[in-house]
Design a protein around this motif. Structure first.
Motif, mmCIF file in Angstrom:
data_model
loop_
_atom_site.group_PDB
_atom_site.id
_atom_site.type_symbol
_atom_site.label_atom_id
_atom_site.label_comp_id
_atom_site.label_asym_id
_atom_site.label_seq_id
_atom_site.Cartn_x
_atom_site.Cartn_y
_atom_site.Cartn_z
ATOM 1 N N PRO A 103 -8.213 3.223 -6.557
ATOM 2 C CA PRO A 103 -8.276 2.175 -7.732
ATOM 3 C C PRO A 103 -6.963 1.479 -7.733
ATOM 4 O O PRO A 103 -7.046 0.416 -8.098
ATOM 5 C CB PRO A 103 -8.819 3.072 -8.571
ATOM 6 C CG PRO A 103 -9.249 4.271 -8.250
ATOM 7 C CD PRO A 103 -8.446 4.737 -6.761
ATOM 8 N N SER A 104 -5.805 2.184 -7.591
ATOM 9 C CA SER A 104 -4.520 1.526 -8.008
ATOM 10 C C SER A 104 -4.305 0.722 -6.773
ATOM 11 O O SER A 104 -3.682 -0.507 -7.368
ATOM 12 C CB SER A 104 -3.536 2.532 -8.009
ATOM 13 O OG SER A 104 -3.506 3.678 -8.890
ATOM 14 N N ILE A 105 -4.605 0.831 -5.775
ATOM 15 C CA ILE A 105 -4.492 -0.298 -4.643
ATOM 16 C C ILE A 105 -5.266 -1.279 -4.970
ATOM 17 O O ILE A 105 -4.859 -2.665 -4.851
ATOM 18 C CB ILE A 105 -4.790 0.192 -3.230
ATOM 19 C CG1 ILE A 105 -3.710 1.393 -2.917
ATOM 20 C CG2 ILE A 105 -4.885 -0.802 -2.135
ATOM 21 C CD1 ILE A 105 -4.197 2.004 -1.612
ATOM 22 N N TYR A 106 -6.541 -1.134 -5.543
ATOM 23 C CA TYR A 106 -7.487 -2.339 -5.696
ATOM 24 C C TYR A 106 -6.725 -3.059 -7.000
ATOM 25 O O TYR A 106 -6.749 -4.322 -6.981
ATOM 26 C CB TYR A 106 -8.983 -1.911 -6.200
ATOM 27 C CG TYR A 106 -9.644 -2.777 -6.619
ATOM 28 C CD1 TYR A 106 -10.458 -3.630 -5.503
ATOM 29 C CD2 TYR A 106 -9.991 -3.302 -7.921
ATOM 30 C CE1 TYR A 106 -11.268 -4.556 -5.932
ATOM 31 C CE2 TYR A 106 -10.888 -4.215 -7.938
ATOM 32 C CZ TYR A 106 -11.513 -4.982 -7.344
ATOM 33 O OH TYR A 106 -12.357 -5.861 -7.619
ATOM 34 N N PHE A 107 -6.297 -2.603 -7.854
ATOM 35 C CA PHE A 107 -5.834 -3.532 -9.047
ATOM 36 C C PHE A 107 -4.470 -3.934 -8.879
ATOM 37 O O PHE A 107 -3.864 -4.819 -9.496
ATOM 38 C CB PHE A 107 -6.006 -2.571 -10.321
ATOM 39 C CG PHE A 107 -7.358 -2.221 -10.763
ATOM 40 C CD1 PHE A 107 -8.055 -3.252 -11.311
ATOM 41 C CD2 PHE A 107 -7.994 -0.990 -10.634
ATOM 42 C CE1 PHE A 107 -9.621 -3.182 -11.677
ATOM 43 C CE2 PHE A 107 -9.066 -0.845 -11.031
ATOM 44 C CZ PHE A 107 -10.035 -1.826 -11.667
ATOM 45 N N GLN A 108 -3.637 -3.095 -8.195
ATOM 46 C CA GLN A 108 -1.959 -3.275 -8.426
ATOM 47 C C GLN A 108 -1.568 -4.103 -7.134
ATOM 48 O O GLN A 108 -0.590 -4.585 -6.879
ATOM 49 C CB GLN A 108 -1.400 -2.223 -8.318
ATOM 50 C CG GLN A 108 -1.293 -1.450 -9.486
ATOM 51 C CD GLN A 108 -0.715 -0.110 -9.550
ATOM 52 O OE1 GLN A 108 0.400 0.194 -8.918
ATOM 53 N NE2 GLN A 108 -1.173 0.968 -10.430
ATOM 54 N N ILE B 203 0.842 -1.022 -0.034
ATOM 55 C CA ILE B 203 -0.039 -0.028 -0.056
ATOM 56 C C ILE B 203 0.827 1.254 0.000
ATOM 57 O O ILE B 203 0.740 2.494 -0.679
ATOM 58 C CB ILE B 203 -1.018 -0.116 1.292
ATOM 59 C CG1 ILE B 203 -1.982 -1.234 1.113
ATOM 60 C CG2 ILE B 203 -1.642 1.346 1.394
ATOM 61 C CD1 ILE B 203 -2.784 -1.239 2.222
ATOM 62 N N LEU B 204 1.953 1.247 0.743
ATOM 63 C CA LEU B 204 2.718 2.466 0.878
ATOM 64 C C LEU B 204 3.439 2.844 -0.516
ATOM 65 O O LEU B 204 3.526 3.621 -1.020
ATOM 66 C CB LEU B 204 3.876 2.140 2.022
ATOM 67 C CG LEU B 204 4.902 3.316 2.329
ATOM 68 C CD1 LEU B 204 4.253 4.624 2.633
ATOM 69 C CD2 LEU B 204 5.864 2.848 3.346
ATOM 70 N N GLN B 205 3.784 1.619 -1.289
ATOM 71 C CA GLN B 205 4.629 1.794 -2.381
ATOM 72 C C GLN B 205 3.647 2.176 -3.458
ATOM 73 O O GLN B 205 4.113 3.237 -4.281
ATOM 74 C CB GLN B 205 5.134 0.274 -2.959
ATOM 75 C CG GLN B 205 6.032 0.445 -3.875
ATOM 76 C CD GLN B 205 5.238 0.425 -5.405
ATOM 77 O OE1 GLN B 205 4.199 -0.134 -5.581
ATOM 78 N NE2 GLN B 205 5.910 0.782 -6.546
#
Length: 360
Positions: free
Chosen positions: A116-121, A87-89
Motif C-alpha cells: 500500500p505504501s508503494i501505491y500511495f507514495q 520502491i527500494l526507499q
C-alpha cells in the motif's frame, strides 16, 4: 567533501522534521496520540535513504543528461532508475518503521505494509528523484555560468594588460631617441664630458624603465622620480633655456597612477615650448588631491600660438588613450593656453581604475 555531505544530510533532515511535525499535527487533530520524537526519527531515517541515493542520482544525471536532443534515450533510463530507487526507499523506510515501533518482523506483515505504501507514495518518490536531478542541473549551470564569468573577466583583464602594455611601449622610443640624438649632437660639437654625463643619466633612466617593465600602475612618487630623471637629461640638452619646478604634496605621492603618465606631457612641453624658444621657459609639474581625485598639472610659460593647439595635443595622444582605457569617463583631461601665456594640461584621476591592472 565532508561539508557537502553534511549539507545534503542537513537538507533531508530538515525536510524529514517538517513532514514529521505535519503528520503529528494531523494525528492530534484526529485525537490520536503519537510520540513526536519517535516519529521524527522514523521520518529522518527514511529521508536519509534519499540522502544516500543522491550521489548516485547526481552522477547518473550528469553522465546521462536529460536534454531535448536525446530525451528518448535518457528519459526511459532515468524513469527505470527512479522506479527502482523509489520502491527500494519505500521498502527500506517501512522496514525501519517496523523496527522502531517494534512491529512483528514477518514477510506477511512487511508486504502488507509495503505494497500500500508503494501505491500511495510512489508518485512522491518520482517527484523527489526529479527534484534531485533538477537541483543538480541547476547547480551545474550555476557553476558553468560562474566559471564563464571568471574566464571572461580574466580574458578582459589580460586583454587590458596587453593593450596597455602596447600603449606603454609606444611611449618609450620618443624620449630615448631624442636623448640619443642629443648625445650625438654633443659628440659632434666636441662636448664629450656633457655627452658622457647625458649617457650616464640616460642609463639610469633605462634602468628605471626596465624596473617597471611589467607594471601598469606605479605610485606617483615613483612617477615623479622618473620624470625628474628625464628632465635632468633635457636640462643638459637645453641648459638655461629650461627651468623646472616640481611641486607635489606629500599626500599625493602614494597615489597609484598609470606608469609613464607624466613624461609624455612633459616631453610635449619640451618639444613645443622649450625647443622653439630662445628665452628660458619654466616647466611646472604640480599635483594635489581635491574632491577625492588626484589633479596633475603640467604647465609652461613659453610662447604659444593658436595654430599650435593641434600639435600640442598630438604629442600626448597615447597617454590620453591609456587614461581613457583605464578610467573611462572617470578621468578627465583638459588642456589649453594659460591666461598669462604658455600652455597647460590638467589630468584628474580617481582613486582606482575601472579594470584590474598590475602594479609596480
Amino acid at each position: 567533501m565532508i561539508t557537502r555531505i553534511l549539507q545534503v544530510f542537513g537538507i533531508y533532515t530538515f525536510a524529514a522534521v517538517l513532514f514529521a511535525v505535519s503528520v503529528h499535527v494531523r494525528m492530534l487533530q484526529r485525537g490520536e496520540e503519537w510520540n513526536l520524537w519517535l516519529l521524527i526519527l522514523d521520518r529522518t531515517l527514511g529521508w536519509w535513504i534519499w540522502a544516500l541515493f543522491t550521489p548516485a542520482i547526481v552522477y547518473l544525471a550528469r553522465r546521462v543528461r536529460l536534454a531535448r536532443h536525446n530525451w528518448w534515450k535518457s528519459f526511459p533510463l532515468h524513469l527505470l532508475v527512479a522506479t527502482v530507487m523509489g520502491i527500494l526507499q519505500i521498502s527500506l523506510a517501512i522496514f525501519i518503521s517496523i523496527l522502531l515501533y517494534s512491529e512483528p518482523i514477518t514477510w506477511e506483515y512487511f508486504w502488507s505494509q509495503t505494497l500500500p505504501s508503494i501505491y500511495f507514495q510512489f508518485p512522491w518518490a518520482l517527484l523527489i528523484y526529479a527534484l534531485i536531478v533538477t537541483v543538480a542541473y541547476y547547480l551545474d549551470n550555476l557553476k558553468r555560468l560562474r566559471d564563464e564569468e571568471l574566464t571572461r573577466e580574466k580574458l578582459v583583464a589580460e586583454s587590458a594588460r596587453a593593450h596597455l602594455a602596447a600603449l606603454k611601449q609606444q611611449l618609450r622610443p620618443h624620449f630615448l631617441f631624442n636623448s640619443l640624438n642629443s648625445v650625438i649632437v654633443l659628440m659632434q660639437k666636441g662636448e664629450v664630458e656633457t655627452a658622457t654625463e647625458m649617457l650616464e643619466r640616460l642609463s639610469e633612466l633605462l634602468r628605471e624603465v626596465l624596473t617597471h617593465e611589467a607594471a601598469t600602475m606605479v605610485s606617483l612618487g615613483e612617477e615623479v622620480e622618473f620624470v625628474r630623471k628625464y628632465l635632468s637629461i633635457e636640462k643638459i640638452r637645453f641648459a638655461e633655456r629650461l627651468e623646472v619646478e616640481i611641486d607635489f604634496g606629500p599626500e599625493t605621492l602614494s597615489w597609484q597612477v598609470p606608469a609613464f603618465i607624466l613624461q609624455p606631457f612633459a616631453e610635449n612641453t619640451i618639444k613645443h615650448a622649450v625647443a622653439k624658444s630662445e628665452t628660458p621657459v619654466r616647466l611646472r609639474l604640480h599635483g594635489e588631491v581635491k574632491n577625492q581625485q588626484l589633479i596633475l598639472t603640467v604647465a609652461d610659460d613659453g610662447r604659444f600660438l593658436a595654430e599650435e593647439v593641434g600639435s600640442r595635443k598630438g604629442g600626448s595622444e597615447t597617454a590620453i588613450a591609456r587614461l581613457n582605457y583605464l578610467y573611462g569617463e572617470d578621468a578627465t583631461i583638459s588642456s589649453g593656453p594659460n591666461a598669462a601665456g604658455g600652455y597647460h594640461t590638467a589630468i584628474a584621476i580617481p582613486v582606482s581604475p575601472r579594470i584590474a591592472v598590475m602594479k609596480g
